[in-house]
Design a protein around this motif. Structure first.
Motif, PDB file in Angstrom:
ATOM      1  N   GLU A  22       4.087   3.983  -9.727  1.00 22.10           N
ATOM      2  CA  GLU A  22       2.664   3.720  -9.496  1.00 22.10           C
ATOM      3  C   GLU A  22       1.986   3.127 -10.730  1.00 22.10           C
ATOM      4  OE1 GLU A  22      -0.082   4.528  -6.742  1.00 22.10           O
ATOM      5  OE2 GLU A  22       1.718   3.453  -6.159  1.00 22.10           O
ATOM      6  N   SER A  62      -2.858   9.496  -3.710  1.00 18.44           N
ATOM      7  CA  SER A  62      -2.660   8.178  -3.114  1.00 18.44           C
ATOM      8  C   SER A  62      -1.217   7.989  -2.671  1.00 18.44           C
ATOM      9  CB  SER A  62      -3.041   7.093  -4.133  1.00 18.44           C
ATOM     10  OG  SER A  62      -2.736   5.816  -3.645  1.00 18.44           O
ATOM     11  N   SER A  66      -6.200  -3.903  -3.037  1.00 13.53           N
ATOM     12  CA  SER A  66      -7.580  -3.406  -3.100  1.00 13.53           C
ATOM     13  C   SER A  66      -8.313  -3.950  -4.326  1.00 13.53           C
ATOM     14  CB  SER A  66      -7.600  -1.870  -3.105  1.00 13.53           C
ATOM     15  OG  SER A  66      -6.856  -1.354  -4.176  1.00 13.53           O
ATOM     16  N   ALA A  67      -7.573  -4.127  -5.443  1.00 12.73           N
ATOM     17  CA  ALA A  67      -8.195  -4.701  -6.645  1.00 12.73           C
ATOM     18  C   ALA A  67      -8.606  -6.147  -6.396  1.00 12.73           C
ATOM     19  CB  ALA A  67      -7.222  -4.626  -7.817  1.00 12.73           C
ATOM     20  N   GLY A 117       1.190  -0.894 -11.419  1.00 14.67           N
ATOM     21  CA  GLY A 117      -0.237  -1.141 -11.592  1.00 14.67           C
ATOM     22  C   GLY A 117      -0.509  -1.879 -12.891  1.00 14.67           C
ATOM     23  N   SER A 157       0.418  -1.315  -3.694  1.00 13.81           N
ATOM     24  CA  SER A 157      -0.579  -0.251  -3.813  1.00 13.81           C
ATOM     25  C   SER A 157      -1.534  -0.548  -4.970  1.00 13.81           C
ATOM     26  CB  SER A 157       0.124   1.090  -4.060  1.00 13.81           C
ATOM     27  OG  SER A 157      -0.823   2.103  -4.339  1.00 13.81           O
ATOM     28  N   GLY A 158      -2.784  -0.731  -4.645  1.00 17.34           N
ATOM     29  CA  GLY A 158      -3.788  -0.983  -5.671  1.00 17.34           C
ATOM     30  C   GLY A 158      -4.012  -2.453  -5.939  1.00 17.34           C
TER      31      GLY A 158
END
Length: 275
Positions: free
Chosen positions: A58, A219, A116-117, A62, A112-113
């Motif tokens: 994660e 998450s 959305s970012a 990221g 993941s992320g």
């Protein structure tokens, strides 16, 4: 009220996110694993491997998205998942499934992320309310998930491996769309070595900011739990004697509650962007 324009990037994000939520294999994954001869312990072990992979990556993935490219991270995640699903299609042993779960975890951690970012950055650029747009996008995703389960159940009734090959095509097409999305948002600027920088970020999350640490864990757990439904629901349907082609309908019914929740969030925002 003035109608606000989404622009190409937000539309691509909405389409890509909806396509990757069109999960066809949920009604038949358990059936495939049993057909491969896996027992309940082995099935649980594969899901544990998936979750551990997701949790461990994660922060590093990221970091890659923030430092290098959110666009590449998001799109490459779709590619990893496509190859994972393709391995499911050809799988013949327990270790094939393990490899697929590792690739699946890598792919999910990359997306993941990052998506959305990108959505947040592009919505801010266009003056759109991110929270409402994100909740509506989730509604679209749950609709796609329900429809995917229905279609996957119908296809799986003919052959339990066919939904996996169709799913591979869907994710590869999604990756092509994701590569069309332009990067947005500030990149992380630092002169530190990436390994040192990642280590400091992990320490920052786990030691000094427990709330952030719990959000990361939550998450990952929520993402994994979506797929864990398969291992609880499918055996129950089989025990009840329900035909495979109807499994998708019941999976879709679960999505309805999720849609109601995300719509409640969207409708309680003050700014209306769809009206």
């Amino acid at each position: 009220m003035k109608k606000l324009s989404y622009g190409r990037d937000i539309w691509f994000l909405l389409i890509e996110s909806t396509m990757t939520s069109f999960i066809l294999f949920m009604p038949v994954a358990y059936l495939l694993f049993k057909d491969l001869g896996l027992n309940q312990f082995q099935i649980g072990l594969t899901q544990f491997i998936f979750m551990v992979t997701l949790l461990l990556l994660e922060v590093p993935t990221g970091y890659f998205a923030d430092r290098i490219s959110r666009k590449v991270s998001n799109a490459s995640g779709d590619v990893f998942v496509a190859f994972a699903v393709l391995i499911y299609f050809f799988a013949s042993t327990f270790w094939h499934v393990v490899l697929a779960e590792v690739l699946f975890g890598i792919g999910m951690s990359l997306t993941s992320g990052a998506d959305s970012a990108l959505l947040k950055a592009h919505s801010e650029k266009r003056g759109l309310p991110y929270e409402k747009l994100a909740s509506r996008m989730q509604s679209f995703n749950f609709v796609a998930m329900g429809l995917g389960a229905i279609v996957g159940g119908v296809i799986g009734a003919k052959n339990i491996r066919w939904p996996f090959i169709v799913q591979t095509v869907v994710f590869l097409l999604s990756a092509l769309i994701a590569f069309r999305i332009r990067n947005a948002g500030e990149k992380r600027q630092t002169d530190k070595h990436p390994i040192k920088d990642i280590r400091e970020i992990v320490v920052y999350c786990l030691r000094g900011h427990p709330m952030l640490a719990w959000r990361i864990v939550l998450s990952s757990v929520l993402m994994a739990s979506t797929y864990l439904m398969v291992w609880f629901m499918t055996p129950s349907f089989l025990k009840a004697g329900l035909d495979i082609k109807y499994h998708g309908l019941l999976f879709a019914a679960v999505s309805v509650a999720s849609i109601l929740g995300t719509e409640f969030v969207a409708l309680n925002k003050k700014i209306k962007i769809f009206d």
